[in-house]
Design an enzyme around this catalytic site. Structure first.
Site, mmCIF file in Angstrom:
data_model
loop_
_atom_site.group_PDB
_atom_site.id
_atom_site.type_symbol
_atom_site.label_atom_id
_atom_site.label_comp_id
_atom_site.label_asym_id
_atom_site.label_seq_id
_atom_site.Cartn_x
_atom_site.Cartn_y
_atom_site.Cartn_z
ATOM 1 N N TYR A 184 14.502 3.646 15.795
ATOM 2 C CA TYR A 184 13.761 4.856 16.136
ATOM 3 C C TYR A 184 12.429 4.439 16.769
ATOM 4 O O TYR A 184 11.354 4.776 16.306
ATOM 5 C CB TYR A 184 13.545 5.749 14.900
ATOM 6 N N HIS A 226 9.117 3.444 18.709
ATOM 7 C CA HIS A 226 7.922 4.088 19.247
ATOM 8 C C HIS A 226 7.027 2.974 19.781
ATOM 9 O O HIS A 226 7.419 1.788 19.762
ATOM 10 C CB HIS A 226 7.226 4.924 18.164
ATOM 11 N N GLY A 263 4.588 1.425 18.603
ATOM 12 C CA GLY A 263 4.310 0.335 17.664
ATOM 13 C C GLY A 263 5.378 -0.747 17.765
ATOM 14 O O GLY A 263 5.081 -1.945 17.833
ATOM 15 N N HIS A 264 6.648 -0.316 17.776
ATOM 16 C CA HIS A 264 7.740 -1.279 17.946
ATOM 17 C C HIS A 264 7.625 -1.979 19.303
ATOM 18 O O HIS A 264 7.881 -3.178 19.423
ATOM 19 C CB HIS A 264 9.090 -0.579 17.874
ATOM 20 N N GLN A 303 16.076 -1.880 0.710
ATOM 21 C CA GLN A 303 14.637 -1.625 0.577
ATOM 22 C C GLN A 303 14.329 -0.147 0.332
ATOM 23 O O GLN A 303 13.169 0.241 0.300
ATOM 24 C CB GLN A 303 13.865 -2.171 1.781
ATOM 25 N N GLY A 338 4.171 -5.658 12.161
ATOM 26 C CA GLY A 338 3.021 -4.787 12.369
ATOM 27 C C GLY A 338 2.060 -4.821 11.199
ATOM 28 O O GLY A 338 2.474 -4.884 10.042
ATOM 29 N N GLN A 375 3.454 -5.683 3.396
ATOM 30 C CA GLN A 375 4.685 -6.383 3.782
ATOM 31 C C GLN A 375 4.355 -7.716 4.451
ATOM 32 O O GLN A 375 4.945 -8.758 4.144
ATOM 33 C CB GLN A 375 5.475 -5.483 4.730
ATOM 34 N N SER A 432 8.079 5.954 12.450
ATOM 35 C CA SER A 432 9.329 6.696 12.649
ATOM 36 C C SER A 432 9.340 7.920 11.749
ATOM 37 O O SER A 432 9.904 8.958 12.087
ATOM 38 C CB SER A 432 10.522 5.799 12.322
HETATM 39 P P1 AMP Z 1 10.008 -0.194 10.924
HETATM 40 O O1 AMP Z 1 11.048 0.033 11.990
HETATM 41 O O2 AMP Z 1 9.230 1.036 10.581
HETATM 42 O O3 AMP Z 1 10.548 -0.930 9.732
HETATM 43 O O4 AMP Z 1 8.917 -1.152 11.570
HETATM 44 C C1 AMP Z 1 9.314 -2.363 12.175
HETATM 45 C C2 AMP Z 1 8.090 -3.173 12.465
HETATM 46 O O5 AMP Z 1 7.234 -2.429 13.331
HETATM 47 C C3 AMP Z 1 7.277 -3.517 11.217
HETATM 48 O O6 AMP Z 1 6.784 -4.848 11.336
HETATM 49 C C4 AMP Z 1 6.159 -2.522 11.275
HETATM 50 O O7 AMP Z 1 4.977 -2.973 10.640
HETATM 51 C C5 AMP Z 1 5.941 -2.388 12.770
HETATM 52 N N1 AMP Z 1 5.276 -1.121 13.057
HETATM 53 C C6 AMP Z 1 5.678 0.112 12.695
HETATM 54 N N2 AMP Z 1 4.776 1.041 13.075
HETATM 55 C C7 AMP Z 1 3.771 0.370 13.691
HETATM 56 C C8 AMP Z 1 2.543 0.757 14.318
HETATM 57 N N3 AMP Z 1 2.147 2.024 14.373
HETATM 58 N N4 AMP Z 1 1.771 -0.209 14.839
HETATM 59 C C9 AMP Z 1 2.142 -1.510 14.787
HETATM 60 N N5 AMP Z 1 3.288 -1.944 14.222
HETATM 61 C C10 AMP Z 1 4.088 -1.017 13.682
#
Ligand code: AMP
Length: 282
Positions: A32, A34, A36-37, A61, A147, A153, A186
């Site tokens: 999903y 965005h 950040g990813h 998790q 991130g 984490q 997400s």
């Molecule tokens: P997730 O898909 O939410 O498990 O996130 C995957 C990776 O993207 C993890 O390392 C998160 O810390 C990073 N991440 C998610 N949101 C952000 C954000 N807003 N800014 C930077 N990294 C992010």
């Protein structure tokens, strides 16, 4: 870009690249995508010859009452984004292929996993550490990007990598935010328009603590009171899970700001549980 679902096929491909002397960067995600990813993928692309992005909503998790079954998904769009950012392999395995029915091996970092998010999500970080270890063993990455939004984490995974002598450098990527300050997540997709309007006040409350600390208020009790007062006014639909001031590495609580201190929070807002953090210094 190749799309793989088989763990052993991924490992075979990565071993071959390693033998050719190619460096590998890994960006683990639950999809999903965005911005950040995307920042993670750009960083990974910059660091190594080869970029592997993993898309796996890791069941271990999630707690029994959490949002595993409703976690947002948009695989086709995710694939297009990963491809456009120069990903070499997008790996999207099934839960069954990552966890055999008689799976019984876990990786844990207990000391850092019982605080902050660990209090309300007691098995969460065991699931994270276990799946990240599996992904590391499948891809043998030189670099792995995570991130800073998930600061705890990252702190746990750094400790795990150090304790286990993992030959991977963990690289943190700063939090990517909406223009109004809300950290991209997400889970923001769960917010109603009213909740979305309140959500930026999570980070604005943390920024208030940061500004007060910069002006010389060092007692974290006083900072916490100010943030809670701000939230009571501007974030009426939010319910605090925790708000803590901690050492950024050990995650131990601090009563005064000395050097860099992390203020970290989790807030329930409607169906979403949102996390955020900022670094403060006096
Ligand atoms: P997730 O898909 O939410 O498990 O996130 C995957 C990776 O993207 C993890 O390392 C998160 O810390 C990073 N991440 C998610 N949101 C952000 C954000 N807003 N800014 C930077 N990294 C992010």
């Amino acid at each position: 870009m190749d799309y793989l679902t088989s763990p052993l096929e991924l490992q075979r491909r990565c071993l071959a690249w390693k033998h050719q002397g190619r460096s590998i960067a890994l960006a683990p995600t639950m999809g999903y995508f965005h911005a950040g990813h995307e920042a993670l993928m750009r960083k990974g692309r910059e660091l190594a010859d080869t970029l592997i992005v993993t898309l796996f909503v890791n069941p271990t998790q999630f707690g029994p009452a959490e949002d595993l079954s409703s976690y947002p998904r948009k695989p086709e769009e995710d694939m297009a984004i990963a491809r456009s950012l120069g990903t070499d392999i997008l790996f999207a395995p099934t839960p069954e292929s990552m966890y055999r029915p008689d799976h019984t091996t876990w990786v844990e970092v207990p000391a850092l996993s019982t605080v902050l998010c660990g209090k309300s999500r007691p098995e969460h970080f065991r699931g994270v550490c276990t799946v990240v270890t599996k992904l590391f063993m499948l891809t043998l990455p030189d670099f792995a990007v995570f991130g800073e939004k998930d600061w705890q984490q990252l702190a746990i995974l750094r400790r795990m990598a150090r304790d286990l002598f993992l030959p991977t450098t963990l690289v943190g990527v700063p939090i990517v935010r909406e223009p109004d300050g809300l950290a991209l997540s997400s889970r923001n997709a769960y917010l109603t328009p009213q909740e979305r309007a309140e959500a930026p006040h999570i980070s604005k409350g943390l920024a208030l603590a940061r500004d007060m600390a910069a002006q010389g208020v060092t007692a974290t009790g006083e900072l916490a009171r100010a943030v809670r007062q701000y939230w009571a006014k501007w974030l009426p639909s939010g319910r605090e899970d925790y708000l803590e001031f901690v050492n950024p590495e050990s995650l131990e609580p601090v009563s005064r700001i000395q050097g860099n201190t992390l203020v970290a929070t989790a807030v329930y807002l409607g169906r979403a549980r949102l996390i955020d953090n900022m670094t403060l210094s006096a």
